[in-house]
Write an enzyme that holds these catalytic residues in place. Sequence first.
Site, PDB file in Angstrom:
ATOM      1  N   ASP A 140      -3.621   7.367   4.956  1.00 11.80           N
ATOM      2  CA  ASP A 140      -3.169   5.997   5.191  1.00 11.80           C
ATOM      3  C   ASP A 140      -3.803   5.474   6.483  1.00 11.80           C
ATOM      4  OD1 ASP A 140      -1.838   3.640   4.858  1.00 11.80           O
ATOM      5  OD2 ASP A 140       0.103   4.383   5.534  1.00 11.80           O
ATOM      6  N   GLU A 141      -3.911   4.153   6.611  1.00 16.85           N
ATOM      7  CA  GLU A 141      -4.462   3.501   7.811  1.00 16.85           C
ATOM      8  C   GLU A 141      -5.834   4.076   8.173  1.00 16.85           C
ATOM      9  OE1 GLU A 141      -3.035   0.954   8.846  1.00 16.85           O
ATOM     10  OE2 GLU A 141      -0.866   1.114   8.642  1.00 16.85           O
TER      11      GLU A 141
ATOM     12  N   ARG B 151       2.079 -10.853  10.426  1.00 17.44           N
ATOM     13  CA  ARG B 151       3.419 -10.275  10.601  1.00 17.44           C
ATOM     14  C   ARG B 151       4.484 -11.242  10.100  1.00 17.44           C
ATOM     15  NH1 ARG B 151       1.978  -6.084   9.804  1.00 17.44           N
ATOM     16  NH2 ARG B 151       0.000  -7.148   9.485  1.00 17.44           N
TER      17      ARG B 151
ATOM     18  N   LYS C 168       0.810  -1.216   0.000  1.00 20.07           N
ATOM     19  CA  LYS C 168       0.000   0.000   0.000  1.00 20.07           C
ATOM     20  C   LYS C 168       0.845   1.268   0.000  1.00 20.07           C
ATOM     21  CE  LYS C 168      -0.734   0.139   5.036  1.00 20.07           C
ATOM     22  NZ  LYS C 168      -0.091   1.418   5.313  1.00 20.07           N
ATOM     23  N   THR C 169       1.968   1.262   0.706  1.00 18.60           N
ATOM     24  CA  THR C 169       2.803   2.468   0.738  1.00 18.60           C
ATOM     25  C   THR C 169       3.340   2.783  -0.655  1.00 18.60           C
ATOM     26  OG1 THR C 169       3.447   1.970   3.021  1.00 18.60           O
ATOM     27  CG2 THR C 169       4.785   3.579   1.821  1.00 18.60           C
TER      28      THR C 169
ATOM     29  N   GLN D   1      -7.648  -5.067   9.808  1.00 16.53           N
ATOM     30  CA  GLN D   1      -6.555  -4.703  10.708  1.00 16.53           C
ATOM     31  C   GLN D   1      -6.931  -3.535  11.624  1.00 16.53           C
ATOM     32  OE1 GLN D   1      -2.376  -5.076   9.122  1.00 16.53           O
ATOM     33  NE2 GLN D   1      -3.424  -5.005   7.156  1.00 16.53           N
TER      34      GLN D   1
END
Length: 682
Positions: free
Chosen positions: A225-226, A615, A33-34, A256
């Site tokens: 973002d997020e 993770r 995504k970044t 998330q």
Amino acid sequence: MNAFLAGLNPAQREAVAHTEGPLLILAGAGSGKTRVITQRIAHILAHGIAKPGEILAVTFTNKAAGEMRERVAALVGARAARELVISTFHSFCLRVLRAEIAHLGYRQDFTISSEGDVRTVMRRLLEDLDDVKETFDPDSFVEQIGLVKNNGLFEVPEDQPDGDTETARKYAKWLPAVFEKYQSALRAANTLDFDDLLLLTLRLWREHPRILARYQKRLRYVMVDEYQDTNHLQYELLRLLAAAHRNLCVVGDDDQSIYGWRGADIRNILSFETDYPEAKIVKLEQNYRSTQAILSSANAVIANNRARREKKLWSELGAGRPLDWFVTGDEEHEAKMVVAWIQHIRERTRAKYTDFAVLYRSNLQSRPIEIAMRQAKIPYVVVGGQDFFERTEVKDIIAYLRAVVNPRDEVAFLRIANMPRRGIGDATLHLVHALCLAENIPFAKGLSEALRRGLIQGRSEAGIRELLVLLRGFGERFRQGGTPLSHLVQELVDRIGYRAELVRTSKSDLQLDQKWSNVEAVIDAVAQYEQQCEGPATLSAFLDESALNKNDDQRGNGDQHRSGVALMTIHSAKGLEFPFVFIAGVEEGLLPHEKCLQGDGLEEERRLFYVALTRGKRHVTLFEACARNRRGRERLCATSRFVKEIPEELLCRHVRAAREMVSERVAPPQVSQSPKRRRKSK
């Protein structure tokens, strides 16, 4: 195909190329995504759709903002990247308020109160409440006030729930009065807490439409973002800012969303197209981090949540090994198995200690694991330890600097009044505090007024006069400029004799060296700020930067200066990745936590487990104890329902008569392959 679309998968290209109107990018864990956000910014700039200064990108940590700026700079050049507005919500709102807060009747030289400062204010406020016989926990009020503000409210609503216990009803009864007095105390001290940075920006934009219109005209493209972690207050800020152009791009993953306990509202991302019916929705489901075994396990677990958008992560990194699942006797046996399995994997794969992370639901779980690590001489780092800015000597120096900048800052004055000792007793400080309350004057003026009226005499009088002269003198010198800030801070530290105070209070030379090195680190931080500052370097701006860094989210900080196995809560692991992930305590009552089994809590706990699984890059191992010591008593445990939601073919269970080990201390069994079929659940 232009350069900023090359190398992207089809879904990523679709997200980057869509530049006009609202856009929701559902970005699964590890889906790049970044890269999509930065490529989209570069794409907009390359096509002349917007100038750099017309783009706002919002992240949740200063570290993430810095990394995003570096990536954009690599694509479009450093000059264009500098003109972009890339920041956290708090940094952006602070910038707005520094320019506009006078419209709300505040002074521009306000300071920002840390969490510790807020607790100090609340403790003093509760002491001053009239006719209160009950005992209150200041932290409870601080938490409840934060939740009220995170909902975009300027006062406690009349329909605020009373709670279902006598204690909850007691707090609910006093919350409106405490909220009002708390806000009055902050305003009198010309200081804001972190929630105020956002709340006052919202008030500014609502009450001054022309100011809002100016920001809307300037920032025509907004990216967040997020987004799953936004609260209602942040939602309202974004809604107002994007109302004119509707070029709002939000990136997030509802699976998330794990911060509901501090105000994050998953409904923001789930109802995005309700607010923006014309919105385009793009799903990023290809994972570039984990093996398919890990992703299939995570997909199977999260599919049991109802409040979510359907998506399935997939990977081209291979099937990978099934998840290993160790059923151990108790927490000590669990810790020994963690150590044994780390050693086994290192022997088989030549992995480094830094390739491992042990994740757990609660910090209380780390103690036996730390003991086992030390006994095995395995280097480890507990992520989320004491923050640098929470160390006593650091707080002392920062308090001096805050008092220099903002003479109204009562908390700062109370901290430095007798540091080092000046003979100013508590009775004197209480007298001044009462005078300030009675006459509604700032603390520094209260000190001066008490001296003028002869209310303070003797050693206290001399100490206060000395302190006021010191602060006024340095305040003038900091404002004049000409001398590097770091030199002035060093001079201030020398003038107050702070090292001599540390010599007096330190129990050993080693402790003295550690404390003094922290003081020197503050001075170094000032010098570093001056070197990196593009505009005029001011003490006020340094304090702003320090406060924002102190408030920075703990997520994503686990890789900094780490030299061993990372031990951390699952919340702290958000945004990180490790080749080998161990999840300890996969038991009912712990994961999911017993306090979160009602309402939406269970679904958030499942999302937390999903985050823990994703993770892992190469392999994930689960650890369960048959018994665990809770509140001094050994209690039997049951397998977490989340483990039972993983298909049997994705689990490799190791048990070795764990139930017989519950009440005895034994060495961990040798690591061995167990049948892949899962035994009947307990």
